[in-house]
Design a protein around this motif. Structure first.
Motif, short mmCIF file in Angstrom:
data_model
loop_
_atom_site.label_atom_id
_atom_site.label_comp_id
_atom_site.label_asym_id
_atom_site.label_seq_id
_atom_site.Cartn_x
_atom_site.Cartn_y
_atom_site.Cartn_z
N THR A 1 1.11 -9.15 -49.85
CA THR A 1 0.57 -7.83 -50.45
C THR A 1 1.19 -6.70 -49.55
N SER A 2 1.94 -7.36 -48.72
CA SER A 2 2.54 -6.32 -47.68
C SER A 2 4.08 -5.88 -48.40
N LYS B 1 -3.51 -4.51 -42.07
CA LYS B 1 -2.33 -3.85 -42.35
C LYS B 1 -1.75 -3.15 -41.27
N SER C 1 3.33 -10.16 -42.29
CA SER C 1 2.13 -10.23 -41.98
C SER C 1 2.11 -10.53 -40.07
N SER D 1 1.02 -11.85 -46.57
CA SER D 1 2.38 -11.10 -46.76
C SER D 1 2.58 -10.88 -47.80
N TYR E 1 -0.13 -6.85 -36.01
CA TYR E 1 -1.00 -5.49 -36.37
C TYR E 1 -1.17 -4.79 -34.89
#
Length: 772
Positions: free
Chosen positions: A438-439, A328, A444, A436, A447
């Motif tokens: 869950t973002s 994340k 994604s 991606s 980081y």
């Protein structure tokens, strides 16, 4: 013989008689002058008694009078006088000359101009001056002068010296002026009284002060009265400012002084209030001669003194990127539960982020988002420029490499160093559709780039508490770190995070495929780790995550383009996610306004792997190696050898030009105002300018062994630190995009770097530029 003696005696007696007659005549003349002065004074006084005196008095023109009427020995006497003075108590004889009172002399001078106030008594008694040649002993006393019971406190020699000095001070500075005295109707005697009061009457209880020296010399005996006859201005002169305030007897001068003091007090209170509201202190105190505290947005941290500077190591700047925060974007420490209690001991460096080195070994930890701060002093009054160091050999590992802060150079160059840890490799740049989804941004990857952004935000928020200037932040990147720094130039909030950029040996090209292509290419990794969703990825063991990385994703040592090399098929770590990276840097750089310096070294691509391939690189081996590359396939070997000598140094320069120098030169030409340099000063057994030559010279780790190398270190440091302090490169012509700074013993501007036009024309640049 006797006749001659009688003749001499007779002559001496005749001279004595003549001298005596002359002295008698002079004495008689002087007495006549004295008597005449007394008669004239009495006449003036009698005439003045007939003149009516008004309530306010008459205006008398001020006349300068010697303050105090000091008696000076010998000025009005002769050495041998026929007239004897009065005898003292001890019978000793002294010779004194009686002078007319000072008031009478003043009245005589002013009689034709002004009238004298007859209501006032004489302020001075007769002036008597002792004959310094008298035989009177020092212990004898004159009853008329020394034994009077009405004399005040005796004064010493210091007061007698003060008299002429006080007279030099302007009247306005002593609380009154001539104009005011005239308006109040003060006569000349009053003015003399005030002058004598200012200088002689230091003791308020003394009514009739007198000055007497230790050697027997005496001055005028002043008969000063305390009465002022209702004159409030005179009373005001005798009182101190505090007494005048208490008695409510203030003049315009007093009110002006009080207003000035009040204004000064108000300004002082405002300054103190502003500083107190800002919470500023001059400097943080040193504890036990070794430790110092600094405040951050998450609590106090304690640094340690090292080599004249203070080092704060291992300060957290973001939440740990573990468990639910794995894969994340970095999250700043903006929650109370993420901070610490008390003071954090920031004495020791923390491990780097988990990484894979070029030889296949791994080190580091996953919970790694900390930074180090090196500062000459912890204070607020003189903020210093800040240098943020971003170093990594590749985007897979090798961080921070040799780009480490120096306490000695922080002190000697008056700068702050900040070095943050950031994620690299699979944990720092994995892009996948499962992540991606869950973002919140539906993206994604990148980081590690988000880590650097949050670290720069921390610097903007906290660096002032370490003695740094948040408006003078230079972000300094090396190798893969330089690639990340140049990528940040396209970030929409870049100008709020740093002031200028210096990148060394970074990549000249960036990914050009959209995020969907990267996600599909990375599905092979999900199969190796046996995960189908984000929860599985975040709960997997860290060892499984690292060992599942394909070998082809790891960074390889630079070499000539291979015959079967397909640049578009190489694994790319950076992703055009549409959030942090939205487009190619080639299209973004021309629109940026942040000052940028781009540089590299002449043999940046030289490596131990290439050097150890043969024990001795002969001309034949170099030619063979070139023939086996894409250069041999293009049929330009002979032309290339003419441009470069057939040696290991020539081979390293050839690889560097194709992979690094010429792509960066092409990138620098995309915008005016970008300075571009190449280090050509060689060193070491192989006589090359390796990839670390510029940063080791800048950070003080270069070891010069020749005068030429010492000159180079001085030139490189002057180039860099002047840019850090002032944001400019003096030697560069920013209007000429084709200019290159050749940094050897000195910084020499040249028109073009050799051979770049050749490689561009042959389509080797930027096609085969490295993409760390």
């Amino acid at each position: 013989m006797s006749a001659e003696i009688d003749t001499i005696a007779l002559q001496e007696e005749r001279k004595s008689l003549d001298k005596k007659e002359i002295e008698d005549e002079e004495r008689e003349k002087m007495l006549n002058i004295e008597n005449k002065a007394i008669d004239e004074a009495q006449k003036i006084e009698s005439d003045a008694n007939d003149v009516p005196v008004t309530e306010e008095g008459r205006e008398v023109k001020p006349k300068f009078i010697p303050i105090g009427g000091i008696k000076m020995p010998g000025f009005f006497t002769r050495s041998k006088s026929k007239e004897k003075c009065k005898e003292g108590d001890d019978g000793a004889q002294g010779e004194l000359l009686e002078m007319p009172p000072v008031e009478e002399v003043v009245a005589k001078d002013n009689v034709e101009e002004k009238e004298v106030d007859t209501q006032k008594k004489s302020r001075f008694q007769s002036l008597k001056i002792r004959n310094p040649f008298s035989k009177k002993s020092e212990d004898s006393k004159d009853p008329d002068v020394n034994n009077s019971e009405e004399t005040g406190q005796k004064r010493g020699l210091l007061n007698a010296i003060r008299l002429p000095l006080v007279n030099m001070i302007p009247r306005k500075l002593r609380g009154h002026s001539v104009g005011k005295d005239a308006e109040a109707g003060l006569d000349t005697a009053k003015t003399a009284e005030l002058a004598s009061m200012e200088t002689l009457d230091d003791n308020k209880d003394a009514e009739k002060p007198e000055i007497k020296n230790d050697d027997g010399m005496e001055t005028v005996k002043l008969d000063v009265e305390d009465k002022t006859d209702g004159n409030t201005d005179l009373n005001k002169e005798k009182l101190t400012l505090r007494e005048r305030i208490r008695q409510q007897k203030l003049g315009l001068d007093d009110l002006a002084i009080m207003a000035g003091l009040l204004l000064f007090a108000i300004i002082l209170i405002i300054i103190i209030a502003v500083n107190a509201s800002a919470g500023y202190i001059v400097a943080s105190p040193i504890k036990d001669g070794r430790y110092v505290d600094a405040v951050t947005s998450c609590g106090y941290v304690e640094g340690i003194l090292e080599d004249g500077a203070f080092a704060f190591r291992g300060i957290p700047y973001a939440r740990p990127p573990t468990e639910e925060n794995r894969w994340k974007p970095a999250q700043p420490l903006n929650r109370l539960e993420s901070c610490w209690n008390g003071t954090l001991k920031a004495h020791n460096a923390t491990p780097p982020c988990l990484q894979i080195h070029g030889n296949g070994t791994t080190d580091g930890v996953e919970d790694c988002l900390t930074l180090d701060v090196i500062t000459p002093h912890v204070r607020y009054d003189t903020p210093l420029p800040v240098i943020v160091l971003i170093g990594s050999e590749s985007l897979v590992g090798g961080t921070p490499s040799k780009l480490r802060p120096s306490t000695r150079y922080a002190r000697s160059k008056d700068v702050l160093f900040v070095r943050p840890n950031f994620r690299v490799g699979i944990l720092g740049f994995l892009s996948s559709s499962t992540l991606s989804k869950t973002s919140p941004t539906l993206t994604s990857g990148n980081y590690g780039l988000s880590d650097i952004i949050v670290a720069l935000e921390w610097v903007q928020l906290n660096i002032k508490h370490f003695g740094g200037d948040s408006k003078a932040v230079t972000i300094f990147g090396h190798r893969a770190g330089a690639t990340l720094v140049t990528a940040l130039l396209g970030y929409e909030k870049a100008d709020k995070l740093f002031t200028r950029v210096w990148v060394s040996s970074g990549s000249g090209v960036y990914p050009g495929r959209d995020i969907q292509e990267y996600e599909e290419a990375n599905n092979a990794y999900l199969d190796l780790i046996k995960c189908k969703d984000a929860n599985c990825l975040r709960s997997s063991k860290i060892d499984d995550i690292i060992t599942s990385v394909p070998d082809t994703w790891r960074s390889a040592a630079p070499d000539l383009p291979a015959v079967d090399e397909k640049p578009n098929k190489n694994h790319e770590w950076l992703t055009l996610d549409g959030f942090l990276l939205k487009s190619q840097l080639m299209s973004v750089l021309p629109n940026t306004k942040i000052p940028v310096v781009i540089g590299t070294t002449a043999h940046e691509s030289a490596s131990n792997k290439l050097l150890m391939r043969y024990s001795n690189w002969t001309t034949e081996l170099v030619t063979k190696h070139i023939n086996g590359s894409q250069i041999g396939k293009a049929g330009i070997v002979d032309e290339v050898i003419k441009r470069y000598n057939a040696s290991y140094q020539g081979l390293a320069a050839m690889i560097t030009d194709i992979r690094t120098v010429c792509p960066l030169s092409l990138l620098a030409k995309q915008r005016t105002g970008i300075a571009f340099y190449v280090v050509t000063q060689t060193s070491g057994e192989n006589n090359i300018a390796d990839v670390d030559s510029d940063i080791t010279a800048i950070l003080g780790r270069y070891e010069p062994k020749t005068p030429e190398q010492r000159r180079y270190v001085a030139a490189m440091q002057q180039l860099f630190y002047h840019y850090v302090w002032h944001g400019e490169v003096i030697q560069a012509n920013t209007r000429n995009n084709n200019q290159v700074l050749d940094v050897g013993q000195d910084v020499l501007p040249i028109r073009e770097y050799p051979n770049c036009d050749f490689w561009i024309s042959k389509d080797f640049v930027p096609r085969y530029a490295h993409q760390d």
